[in-house]
Design a protein around this motif. Structure first.
Motif, PDB file in Angstrom:
ATOM      1  N   LEU A 283     -36.071   8.583  32.728  1.00 23.55           N
ATOM      2  CA  LEU A 283     -35.899   9.026  34.115  1.00 23.55           C
ATOM      3  C   LEU A 283     -35.699  10.535  34.206  1.00 23.55           C
ATOM      4  O   LEU A 283     -36.084  11.147  35.212  1.00 23.55           O
ATOM      5  CB  LEU A 283     -34.717   8.296  34.745  1.00 23.55           C
ATOM      6  CG  LEU A 283     -34.936   6.789  34.997  1.00 23.55           C
ATOM      7  CD1 LEU A 283     -33.643   6.128  35.451  1.00 23.55           C
ATOM      8  CD2 LEU A 283     -36.036   6.572  36.035  1.00 23.55           C
ATOM      9  N   ILE A 284     -35.117  11.148  33.181  1.00 25.07           N
ATOM     10  CA  ILE A 284     -34.973  12.608  33.169  1.00 25.07           C
ATOM     11  C   ILE A 284     -36.347  13.275  33.173  1.00 25.07           C
ATOM     12  O   ILE A 284     -36.613  14.209  33.935  1.00 25.07           O
ATOM     13  CB  ILE A 284     -34.137  13.061  31.956  1.00 25.07           C
ATOM     14  CG1 ILE A 284     -32.672  12.664  32.147  1.00 25.07           C
ATOM     15  CG2 ILE A 284     -34.247  14.570  31.757  1.00 25.07           C
ATOM     16  CD1 ILE A 284     -31.819  12.859  30.901  1.00 25.07           C
ATOM     17  N   VAL A 285     -37.253  12.790  32.300  1.00 26.36           N
ATOM     18  CA  VAL A 285     -38.609  13.345  32.242  1.00 26.36           C
ATOM     19  C   VAL A 285     -39.337  13.106  33.555  1.00 26.36           C
ATOM     20  O   VAL A 285     -40.017  13.999  34.087  1.00 26.36           O
ATOM     21  CB  VAL A 285     -39.387  12.733  31.065  1.00 26.36           C
ATOM     22  CG1 VAL A 285     -40.838  13.196  31.078  1.00 26.36           C
ATOM     23  CG2 VAL A 285     -38.745  13.123  29.755  1.00 26.36           C
ATOM     24  N   LEU A 286     -39.215  11.904  34.103  1.00 28.65           N
ATOM     25  CA  LEU A 286     -39.855  11.597  35.383  1.00 28.65           C
ATOM     26  C   LEU A 286     -39.345  12.527  36.486  1.00 28.65           C
ATOM     27  O   LEU A 286     -40.119  13.021  37.305  1.00 28.65           O
ATOM     28  CB  LEU A 286     -39.595  10.139  35.771  1.00 28.65           C
ATOM     29  CG  LEU A 286     -40.355   9.071  34.987  1.00 28.65           C
ATOM     30  CD1 LEU A 286     -39.834   7.691  35.332  1.00 28.65           C
ATOM     31  CD2 LEU A 286     -41.845   9.148  35.286  1.00 28.65           C
ATOM     32  N   SER A 287     -38.040  12.778  36.496  1.00 31.12           N
ATOM     33  CA  SER A 287     -37.462  13.657  37.521  1.00 31.12           C
ATOM     34  C   SER A 287     -37.997  15.075  37.395  1.00 31.12           C
ATOM     35  O   SER A 287     -38.309  15.725  38.407  1.00 31.12           O
ATOM     36  CB  SER A 287     -35.934  13.662  37.405  1.00 31.12           C
ATOM     37  OG  SER A 287     -35.417  12.367  37.552  1.00 31.12           O
ATOM     38  N   PRO A 325     -42.637  13.911  23.541  1.00 29.34           N
ATOM     39  CA  PRO A 325     -42.713  13.238  22.229  1.00 29.34           C
ATOM     40  C   PRO A 325     -41.351  12.782  21.721  1.00 29.34           C
ATOM     41  O   PRO A 325     -41.231  11.719  21.115  1.00 29.34           O
ATOM     42  CB  PRO A 325     -43.309  14.314  21.310  1.00 29.34           C
ATOM     43  CG  PRO A 325     -44.017  15.244  22.219  1.00 29.34           C
ATOM     44  CD  PRO A 325     -43.223  15.264  23.480  1.00 29.34           C
ATOM     45  N   VAL A 326     -40.316  13.584  21.992  1.00 27.33           N
ATOM     46  CA  VAL A 326     -38.976  13.244  21.519  1.00 27.33           C
ATOM     47  C   VAL A 326     -38.415  12.065  22.307  1.00 27.33           C
ATOM     48  O   VAL A 326     -37.889  11.099  21.747  1.00 27.33           O
ATOM     49  CB  VAL A 326     -38.035  14.465  21.633  1.00 27.33           C
ATOM     50  CG1 VAL A 326     -36.617  14.097  21.198  1.00 27.33           C
ATOM     51  CG2 VAL A 326     -38.570  15.616  20.811  1.00 27.33           C
ATOM     52  N   ILE A 327     -38.537  12.120  23.620  1.00 30.92           N
ATOM     53  CA  ILE A 327     -37.904  11.117  24.481  1.00 30.92           C
ATOM     54  C   ILE A 327     -38.643   9.788  24.443  1.00 30.92           C
ATOM     55  O   ILE A 327     -38.032   8.724  24.332  1.00 30.92           O
ATOM     56  CB  ILE A 327     -37.789  11.659  25.920  1.00 30.92           C
ATOM     57  CG1 ILE A 327     -36.724  12.747  25.964  1.00 30.92           C
ATOM     58  CG2 ILE A 327     -37.454  10.546  26.899  1.00 30.92           C
ATOM     59  CD1 ILE A 327     -36.572  13.434  27.297  1.00 30.92           C
ATOM     60  N   TYR A 328     -39.966   9.832  24.525  1.00 34.54           N
ATOM     61  CA  TYR A 328     -40.722   8.588  24.648  1.00 34.54           C
ATOM     62  C   TYR A 328     -40.954   7.876  23.320  1.00 34.54           C
ATOM     63  O   TYR A 328     -41.089   6.658  23.279  1.00 34.54           O
ATOM     64  CB  TYR A 328     -42.073   8.855  25.313  1.00 34.54           C
ATOM     65  CG  TYR A 328     -41.999   8.887  26.816  1.00 34.54           C
ATOM     66  CD1 TYR A 328     -41.978   7.723  27.556  1.00 34.54           C
ATOM     67  CD2 TYR A 328     -41.933  10.091  27.487  1.00 34.54           C
ATOM     68  CE1 TYR A 328     -41.909   7.753  28.937  1.00 34.54           C
ATOM     69  CE2 TYR A 328     -41.855  10.139  28.865  1.00 34.54           C
ATOM     70  CZ  TYR A 328     -41.843   8.965  29.595  1.00 34.54           C
ATOM     71  OH  TYR A 328     -41.758   9.003  30.957  1.00 34.54           O
ATOM     72  N   THR A 329     -41.000   8.619  22.229  1.00 35.18           N
ATOM     73  CA  THR A 329     -41.416   7.972  20.974  1.00 35.18           C
ATOM     74  C   THR A 329     -40.506   8.285  19.796  1.00 35.18           C
ATOM     75  O   THR A 329     -40.043   7.370  19.107  1.00 35.18           O
ATOM     76  CB  THR A 329     -42.860   8.383  20.620  1.00 35.18           C
ATOM     77  OG1 THR A 329     -43.692   8.116  21.744  1.00 35.18           O
ATOM     78  CG2 THR A 329     -43.375   7.589  19.434  1.00 35.18           C
ATOM     79  N   LEU A 330     -40.232   9.552  19.546  1.00 36.14           N
ATOM     80  CA  LEU A 330     -39.558   9.928  18.303  1.00 36.14           C
ATOM     81  C   LEU A 330     -38.105   9.472  18.255  1.00 36.14           C
ATOM     82  O   LEU A 330     -37.495   9.478  17.192  1.00 36.14           O
ATOM     83  CB  LEU A 330     -39.649  11.444  18.101  1.00 36.14           C
ATOM     84  CG  LEU A 330     -41.072  11.979  17.905  1.00 36.14           C
ATOM     85  CD1 LEU A 330     -41.063  13.485  17.734  1.00 36.14           C
ATOM     86  CD2 LEU A 330     -41.747  11.315  16.707  1.00 36.14           C
ATOM     87  N   ARG A 331     -37.516   9.078  19.406  1.00 37.11           N
ATOM     88  CA  ARG A 331     -36.169   8.501  19.410  1.00 37.11           C
ATOM     89  C   ARG A 331     -36.192   7.012  19.090  1.00 37.11           C
ATOM     90  O   ARG A 331     -35.144   6.383  18.942  1.00 37.11           O
ATOM     91  CB  ARG A 331     -35.513   8.727  20.773  1.00 37.11           C
ATOM     92  CG  ARG A 331     -35.169  10.165  21.067  1.00 37.11           C
ATOM     93  CD  ARG A 331     -34.635  10.350  22.474  1.00 37.11           C
ATOM     94  NE  ARG A 331     -33.300   9.778  22.619  1.00 37.11           N
ATOM     95  CZ  ARG A 331     -33.025   8.701  23.350  1.00 37.11           C
ATOM     96  NH1 ARG A 331     -34.006   8.038  23.960  1.00 37.11           N
ATOM     97  NH2 ARG A 331     -31.795   8.255  23.458  1.00 37.11           N
ATOM     98  N   ASN A 332     -37.377   6.433  19.023  1.00 37.06           N
ATOM     99  CA  ASN A 332     -37.525   4.997  18.833  1.00 37.06           C
ATOM    100  C   ASN A 332     -37.294   4.619  17.369  1.00 37.06           C
ATOM    101  O   ASN A 332     -37.815   5.265  16.452  1.00 37.06           O
ATOM    102  CB  ASN A 332     -38.943   4.586  19.264  1.00 37.06           C
ATOM    103  CG  ASN A 332     -39.110   3.088  19.343  1.00 37.06           C
ATOM    104  OD1 ASN A 332     -39.035   2.412  18.336  1.00 37.06           O
ATOM    105  ND2 ASN A 332     -39.343   2.599  20.545  1.00 37.06           N
TER     106      ASN A 332
END
Length: 359
Positions: A283-287, A325-332
């Motif tokens: 939601l941060i990225v979307l905002s 890349p960090v928020i959507y994938t690399l934190r997974n």
């Protein structure tokens, strides 16, 4: 004057006739040389080159800005390429969600590459010249890829909604054919929504000035430079941008609100905390993305507040591509495990190669 009159009186009739013919021929030649200029103006190609102004108020910080944006660009490209490579190599990540994420990473690489190299050139050399055709090509790809990213983010939101809220129906709905169709639909919609206003604006008349107060060829600054009446084109673009932004925003709000309701009902506090952490970062990225785009494009008069648009555009072109890349994938955790496995394989291969018996 007396000398000239004497010379004229000294000319015979045939000489005067030849002089008149030469003058007429010279006049015809001048008219023929002027015709291409008139034809070019008639074909609406008065401005052949635009000048991207960049950030004139920060000229003394050009070297610092160049270094910062270069590092951000390289980090974004490397992060997205790493995501695509890991998803392609590891069979555990070949699921609908990671297919959409790899498509998202590829679009992000293309999106920032249309802008950042030009921005780096501006930081190096100041104002940057760009041809008429190249300027409108950049404007089209910037808007087309940007709109496609928003559509794909809506698809990602729906994918997470189905996976969390409708887990039993998820495998049958999100099959490989549906995934390809959704990504293709995002590309087609992005192309159709942005191609029409850009083509219409490119056919308007640009007679000068040719200085764009921006670091890229965006729609608003170009409409401000047009000498034609662009009110109808601006309203068309405004309405299309409104549809793109708010339709995808409504889908994202619907998906994440249902996800939040489902998360609240989870029995484990640890699971709730983990799910809320993931959703909050998304939601941060979307905002950031929606906030900056609403600020830039959700005004019928695109010529207003052009100076502030430059700073807002940096959010979409530099900040969010760096965070995605960090928020959507690399934190997974699955991606972390896939990266560790890939590094282990590389180390094992190097060890075997270095310790192989020589023949």
């Amino acid at each position: 004057m007396q000398t000239e009159s004497k010379a004229k009186r000294g000319l015979t009739g045939p000489q005067l006739g030849r002089l008149g013919k030469n003058a007429a021929t010279l006049a015809e030649g001048i008219e023929e040389e002027e015709k291409p200029v008139v034809e070019e103006t008639g074909n609406r190609t008065a401005v052949q080159v635009f000048i991207l102004e960049g950030f004139p108020a920060a000229q003394h910080l050009r070297s610092l800005f160049f270094l910062v944006h270069l590092l951000a660009y390289l980090a974004s490209i490397m992060g997205n390429v790493l995501i695509i490579s890991i998803i392609c190599v590891d069979h555990r990540l070949q699921t609908p969600m990671y297919f959409f994420l790899s498509s998202f990473s590829f679009l992000e690489c293309c999106f920032i590459t249309t802008v950042i190299p030009q921005l780096l050139a501006i930081f190096l050399s100041g104002r940057q010249a760009i041809s008429f055709a190249a300027c409108f090509t950049q404007a089209f790809f910037f808007l087309f890829l940007g709109a496609t990213v928003f559509f794909l983010m809506a698809v990602l939101s729906l994918d997470r909604y189905l996976a969390i809220c409708k887990p039993l129906h998820y495998p049958s709905i999100m099959n490989s054919r549906m995934c390809f169709l959704l990504v293709a639909a995002c590309l087609v919609l992005g192309f159709l929504f942005m191609a029409v206003p850009v083509i219409m604006l490119s056919q308007s008349f640009f007679c000068g000035p040719n200085v764009i107060p921006h670091f890229l060829c965006d729609f608003g600054p170009l409409t401000n430079l047009s000498c034609s009446e662009t009110r109808s084109i601006e309203m068309l673009f405004f309405n299309l941008a409104l549809i793109v932004l708010f339709s995808t925003l409504i889908i994202a709000i619907f998906a994440y609100s249902n996800i939040v309701v489902t998360i609240v009902c989870l029995p484990s506090a640890k699971e709730r905390q983990k799910a809320f952490s993931t959703c909050s970062s998304h939601l941060i990225v979307l905002s950031l993305m929606y906030g900056s785009c609403v600020f830039i494009y959700m005004r019928p008069n695109q010529a207003s507040r052009l100076d502030t648009n430059r700073e807002a555009a940096l959010v979409n072109t530099v900040l969010t591509p760096l965070l995605n890349p960090v928020i959507y994938t690399l934190r997974n955790k699955q991606v972390h495990q896939a990266l560790r496995d890939a590094l282990s394989k590389i180390k094992l291969h190097r060890y075997q190669r270095n310790n192989a018996p020589s023949l």
